[in-house]
Design an enzyme around this catalytic site. Sequence first.
Site, mmCIF file in Angstrom:
data_model
loop_
_atom_site.group_PDB
_atom_site.id
_atom_site.type_symbol
_atom_site.label_atom_id
_atom_site.label_comp_id
_atom_site.label_asym_id
_atom_site.label_seq_id
_atom_site.Cartn_x
_atom_site.Cartn_y
_atom_site.Cartn_z
ATOM 1 N N HIS A 80 -12.960 2.577 0.143
ATOM 2 C CA HIS A 80 -13.043 1.486 1.142
ATOM 3 C C HIS A 80 -13.797 0.275 0.590
ATOM 4 O O HIS A 80 -14.335 -0.521 1.359
ATOM 5 C CB HIS A 80 -13.799 1.917 2.421
ATOM 6 C CG HIS A 80 -13.082 2.904 3.279
ATOM 7 N ND1 HIS A 80 -13.751 3.904 3.947
ATOM 8 C CD2 HIS A 80 -11.791 3.034 3.606
ATOM 9 C CE1 HIS A 80 -12.883 4.621 4.640
ATOM 10 N NE2 HIS A 80 -11.676 4.111 4.447
ATOM 11 N N GLU A 91 -8.198 -5.632 4.914
ATOM 12 C CA GLU A 91 -8.074 -5.226 3.510
ATOM 13 C C GLU A 91 -6.881 -5.913 2.835
ATOM 14 O O GLU A 91 -6.942 -6.245 1.654
ATOM 15 C CB GLU A 91 -7.959 -3.700 3.429
ATOM 16 C CG GLU A 91 -9.310 -3.053 3.749
ATOM 17 C CD GLU A 91 -9.235 -1.584 4.106
ATOM 18 O OE1 GLU A 91 -8.713 -1.264 5.196
ATOM 19 O OE2 GLU A 91 -9.672 -0.750 3.302
ATOM 20 N N ASN A 141 0.878 -1.168 0.000
ATOM 21 C CA ASN A 141 0.000 0.000 0.000
ATOM 22 C C ASN A 141 0.917 1.220 0.000
ATOM 23 O O ASN A 141 1.441 1.604 1.047
ATOM 24 C CB ASN A 141 -0.884 -0.055 1.256
ATOM 25 C CG ASN A 141 -1.850 1.106 1.333
ATOM 26 O OD1 ASN A 141 -1.808 2.024 0.506
ATOM 27 N ND2 ASN A 141 -2.714 1.085 2.327
ATOM 28 N N ARG A 160 -11.076 14.752 8.310
ATOM 29 C CA ARG A 160 -11.806 15.219 7.123
ATOM 30 C C ARG A 160 -13.177 15.742 7.521
ATOM 31 O O ARG A 160 -13.826 15.191 8.417
ATOM 32 C CB ARG A 160 -11.984 14.083 6.116
ATOM 33 C CG ARG A 160 -10.679 13.589 5.523
ATOM 34 C CD ARG A 160 -10.959 12.686 4.327
ATOM 35 N NE ARG A 160 -9.758 12.011 3.895
ATOM 36 C CZ ARG A 160 -9.601 10.687 3.907
ATOM 37 N NH1 ARG A 160 -10.563 9.892 4.321
ATOM 38 N NH2 ARG A 160 -8.471 10.158 3.491
ATOM 39 N N ARG A 178 -2.522 -2.102 -3.475
ATOM 40 C CA ARG A 178 -3.745 -1.345 -3.242
ATOM 41 C C ARG A 178 -3.673 -0.091 -4.113
ATOM 42 O O ARG A 178 -2.704 0.665 -4.028
ATOM 43 C CB ARG A 178 -3.813 -0.941 -1.774
ATOM 44 C CG ARG A 178 -5.045 -0.149 -1.466
ATOM 45 C CD ARG A 178 -5.097 0.226 -0.013
ATOM 46 N NE ARG A 178 -6.381 0.827 0.276
ATOM 47 C CZ ARG A 178 -6.824 1.061 1.490
ATOM 48 N NH1 ARG A 178 -6.095 0.741 2.531
ATOM 49 N NH2 ARG A 178 -7.998 1.607 1.669
#
Length: 399
Positions: A181, A386, A7, A242, A92
């Site tokens: 996601h 993940e 990733n 965020r 990813r």
Amino acid sequence: MNILVLNCGSSSIKYQLLNMGEEAALLAKGIVEKIGLTYGSFTYKPTGKDKVVIEQPIPDHSAGMDLILKALVHPEYGVLKSLNEINAVGHRVAHGGEYFAESVRVTEEAKAKIRALAEIAPLHNPANLKGIETMEQLLPGVPQVAVFDTSFHHTLPPKAYIYGIPYEYYEKYGIRRYGFHGTSHKFVAEKACRLLGWDIRDKKIITCHLGNGASITAIQGGKSIDTSMGFTPVAGLVMGTRAGDLDLGALLYICEKEGLDVNQANTLVNKQSGVQGISGVSSDFRELNTAADGGNKRAALALEVFVYNVKKYIGAYAAALNGVDLVIFTGGIGENDQPVREEVCKNMDYLGIKINAELNATIKGEDKIISTDDSRTKVMVITTDEELVIAMDTMRLAK
Ligand code: ADP
């Protein structure tokens, strides 16, 4: 089959090496951080052995990957005899745009599309591509697979992805909701159905991935039909840093008053907002809980705002789905923060949601039902993974 999962961020590389036998086994994991800065840091944790930390300048991604590969075959703390034992690499990739409805084997054509999508994902796709190109050089001939955060949301209908702005911006620039996601939402929904012995094709599920980044997805018959993140991950829920959904007029007003340019506005809504911005304390829910328990009013307010947002999205998606059979909590907060789960599910009996508060208070990081036996809608905590999804897709496509 040994699969290296990567990733790559702009200044970091997270990695895991998994052996995909009957059960997946983690051989080693770690992170390269502060790439390109004066002092970089490399962490490597082989399963069952001590962690190794090396602090040194790491000028670029290639140097970072080199450290990872050397550690994996190190005579003392390595977990492989030779790099030939790495059978495939899974990456990813943040944005697959409208091109990728599925994970793909990396080809020149796939790379060209990932490169083109850097236009709309400038923070993530260039770093992801760099990871792919570096690995092609370091491990020539080893199959590489790209797994996209957006793919699962390819099934969104136009009414869920078209924004209320002139249509030409969708046509010219691809401005629409994409959602993120995806690997996590898909993984936890399928895992929950497996555990419950349900056929996902007849079920209505709302998955709440609540981590530092947070999003909620409505899943009908195993397909994503709506999701809270949008063109970028800044939309939807109030998150760690965020802003989530925000009146666009408010942002324009702040920019005017504070004289912010586009980059500064971007930093404001992505890095300085969310529960961090509201509380002034932290983006970390453990610290927020401690501060709120100690009487910090803004920390308590940030938690209340977060919980209320999650509740509203569940209500909205129950309306979109015309009912809901199962609500899933996952991600660092969803899996571990019992008060958040309890507060979200409080006063939701109109939806048939009733949770067992005592049971909920004992569940951390486990796959468990937390609703009462007579709750019409089931509520579950499901741990996400993940990297495992990336490794599984990589194995399937590399074979
Ligand atoms: P990321 O989006 O970075 O992958 P994670 O899914 O790891 O994020 O979630 C990070 C969030 O989970 C942080 O806000 C952290 O405080 C929260 N979290 C982790 N463990 C706990 C815990 N035991 N109790 C409450 N919150 C927790």
